[in-house]
Enzyme design. Sequence first.
Site, PDB file in Angstrom:
ATOM      1  N   PHE A   1     106.929 151.909  86.452  1.00  0.00           N
ATOM      2  CA  PHE A   1     106.648 152.131  88.112  1.00  0.00           C
ATOM      3  C   PHE A   1     107.639 151.682  88.851  1.00  0.00           C
ATOM      4  CE2 PHE A   1     102.078 151.739  86.735  1.00  0.00           C
ATOM      5  CZ  PHE A   1     102.049 152.929  86.261  1.00  0.00           C
TER       6      PHE A   1
ATOM      7  N   THR B   1     100.899 154.966  97.921  1.00  0.00           N
ATOM      8  CA  THR B   1     100.461 154.207  96.572  1.00  0.00           C
ATOM      9  C   THR B   1     100.761 155.009  95.514  1.00  0.00           C
ATOM     10  OG1 THR B   1      99.120 152.867  97.873  1.00  0.00           O
ATOM     11  CG2 THR B   1      98.844 152.477  95.825  1.00  0.00           C
TER      12      THR B   1
ATOM     13  N   TRP C   1     104.112 156.182  94.813  1.00  0.00           N
ATOM     14  CA  TRP C   1     105.049 154.749  94.252  1.00  0.00           C
ATOM     15  C   TRP C   1     104.955 154.704  92.597  1.00  0.00           C
ATOM     16  CZ3 TRP C   1     103.554 150.067  92.345  1.00  0.00           C
ATOM     17  CH2 TRP C   1     104.580 149.190  92.056  1.00  0.00           C
ATOM     18  N   HIS C   2     103.774 154.904  92.338  1.00  0.00           N
ATOM     19  CA  HIS C   2     103.382 154.791  90.754  1.00  0.00           C
ATOM     20  C   HIS C   2     103.991 155.767  89.909  1.00  0.00           C
ATOM     21  CE1 HIS C   2     100.177 151.948  91.903  1.00  0.00           C
ATOM     22  NE2 HIS C   2     100.125 151.277  90.755  1.00  0.00           N
ATOM     23  N   GLY C   3     104.432 156.835  90.296  1.00  0.00           N
ATOM     24  CA  GLY C   3     105.003 157.704  89.608  1.00  0.00           C
ATOM     25  C   GLY C   3     105.655 159.136  90.492  1.00  0.00           C
TER      26      GLY C   3
END
Lengths: 353, 529
Positions: free
Chosen positions: B529, B360, B363-365
């Site tokens: 994102f 997670t 995935w955001h950055g």
Amino acid sequence: MEKADQRRRFVRIAVSALIVAGSLYLLQRLLMPKYVDGIVEGAFVAEYYREEKDHDVIFIGDCEVYENFSPVKLWQEYGINSYIRGSAEQYIWQSYYLLEDTLRYETPDVVVFNIQSLQFNESQNEAYNRMSIEGMKWSPSKVGAIFASMKENEHFLDYVFPILRYHSRWSELAPTDLEYLFKTKPVTHNGYYMRVDVRPVESETQGRILGDYSFGDKAWEYLDRMDALCREKGVELLLIKAPSLYPYWYPEWEEQVEAYAEAHDRRYINFLEIQDETGIDYNTDTYDAGLHMNLSGAEKLAVWLGRYLQTEFGLADRRGEAALDAAWKGKIAAYDAEIEAQYKLYGMERKDA
Amino acid sequence: MLFTSYGFLGFAAVLLLLYYLLPKRHQWKLLLAASLVFYLLGGAWAIVYILATAVSVWYAALRIQANAAQQSAYLQAHKDTLDREGKKAYRAQQKRIRRRWLTGCLLLDLGILAVVKYTDFAIANVNAVLGLFSKGPLPLLHILLPLGISFYTFQAVGYLIDVYRGSQPAERSLPRFLLFVSFFPLVIQGPISRFGQLSETLYAGHPYDGGTVARGLQRMLWGYFKKLVVADRIVSAVTVILGDVNAYHGAYALVGMVFYTVQLYADFTGGIDITIGLSEALGVTVQENFIRPYFSKSLKEYWRRWHISMCSWFRDYVFYPVSSSKAMQRFARFSRSRFGEAVGRRLPVYVSSFVVWFATGIWHGASWNFIVWGLLNWAILMISEELEPLYARFHAKHPGAGGLGWRLFAVGRTFLLICCLNLFDCFANIGDTLFMLGSVLTARNWGILWNGALLELGLTGVDYAVLAGAVALMLTVSLLGRRGSVRAQIAKRPYAVRFIVWYGLFLLVLLMGAYGIGYDASQFIYNRF
């Protein structure tokens, strides 16, 4: 029953649409700057449409025309009926479209265009775009002016619905926004913006060295279009450089304009070079150290130019035409009243009083 | 094309008009064309990526389904000739084929995502290691990130896994599947939708219904209110505070993280409101992504209410496969034998959760701050889980502690915790984040809260007044939302009231929105994102 429902629904929609349209119109009027105090330049362009359109001479350009020539003096001295269509930092493409717009209403004998704006090849400032364009009535010329002027962060829609541009002005509204909600007061005298105060030139003007002195393609393109438009309409185009000392007028720029005028068989006057003839005295005839003329300077230039226009273009003295005499009587009264008011404001004594 | 641009509004208006003028059977084709145009406007080159993902997933899903069908047919045809072992061996053989299709396709599509999104991150880390040995750095590739790649990749991959699991029939039509992957309202920031749910309305013909269109537009308007009046106004102060850790720390850091948390909510939920509203106006039902997240009383509850589609995606396609994998089952047996039943039962869950939160985060950055953010969430959730019996004992002893006061305290505490965690969103440098967090505890500049210093953050007194009013309105709407859809509640009111509410909201957006010249229109935060 169903019919009654339908009617009620129709009435509801119609009333809602009216409320929406009316309130948005009122809000837009309220939020748009009125340009009656402080920065008044944004009001200049719109004032033209209140005029009787029968001018012999139309001035087109930036502050170097609207602050440097007095149409009232031209009338008083020579009976030349003239108007200045200019606004702050008016770019040459805006001047072209303003001329195009003007020629929709009238065909003057002479158009006087100040060539200082050749220095810009792109619009520099959104605020100046607004002041030059917003006052124009909707026409293909205005659309052309918008598209030629818009900077990257501007949108055509913001010109169509200015409320989108001025939506956040609600926090800075002043009583004048209500007072001039529907009609603003005139702030010019046939496009001339008057200042009577004096601030002499203090130092000699020096231009900084530029990498390239050539005027840009876009600037030349619009001068060409202006030239072609005048030929098409049978109007004489007189190119001038007003005697403002700032921004610096480079010899290299002068050469380009002289060459252009010669190539296109147009007259060109550089007022910086005929100071002796015009009588401009930079100790008494400017209110901001040489950037713009004050009333004294603007009247001196009008006196010189009026003589030139009559000699070179054979413009008639129209004093004695009843309609014009009547119109100018009121304008001269307003002109004199403002001179009085400004002398009072600046604590000055009127020399010819 | 930004949702807040005139271009987008014009695009949506023309689309709505054409959509309801077209025969119903062609409506989805128009949506596909519009989606591709929308995507092309974001950069023509990026269309290659989304097409590669869509085509590969569509084809792999068909192959998987065909294999499953072939397996059923074969087993049916040979039910009398094959013994149990023979059937088992055949099933295993076919499953391997299907798994190969699944794995190959996942490697391709997640590989594309990994390459375009994480290559520079990987190179930067390699460079850091090389630096230890005084070796020269490798050049960064600066690959341009295709629009919405994280969202559409996850959406497509989720579909493929569902087909592999047999819980979702494969879509036979490539254009229809391409629409599912590229449906433009969703492509920028989600929600990450499931094929089964979205396809129910995405391909259906929708007759014009004024009520449906109006409800959709109302939802969009509310989204624009949150984005333009709140998020894009407060962003000035957030940018100033978080842009200079040396000048703005201590009490400023607290202000910055609270403001950023408000901005993030208004920005992301506003964007999703626009997405859902536009879809609704087109007759397409998109799943909700938020349920009043800042009213959560714990971080666990928060993650059930915030970015629901992403959380459920990670749950279904990462947590479950990892926790039920053979390796994890072996680890569970090992930990039960080694640490006893109680610990041994929880350990595999915690390890699986670790994987989920690591994923997670990244995935955001593509940076360590997001990984740390993810792992901090994991740590807090696991600690809370461990402390659960303690909470239960406390509440059993103090039954009055569940009252309104306690709930408000829990909501406030959770909000502050989220504010702290969100700070990791803001700085690519973890040191800066920790410095800012630490500076709140040692702050001596609390005077900035009342001495006028907050007026020097790019916001005027009027801006603060507008923000206060707008946040109060968002809060009120959230509270009203506990009784059901606020739009439905308003729809029951007389026409005059409805007109005043919706036209009033329109005027608020029009007059108080931070847009146009003089405002630096912000991208939606979740676009990146």
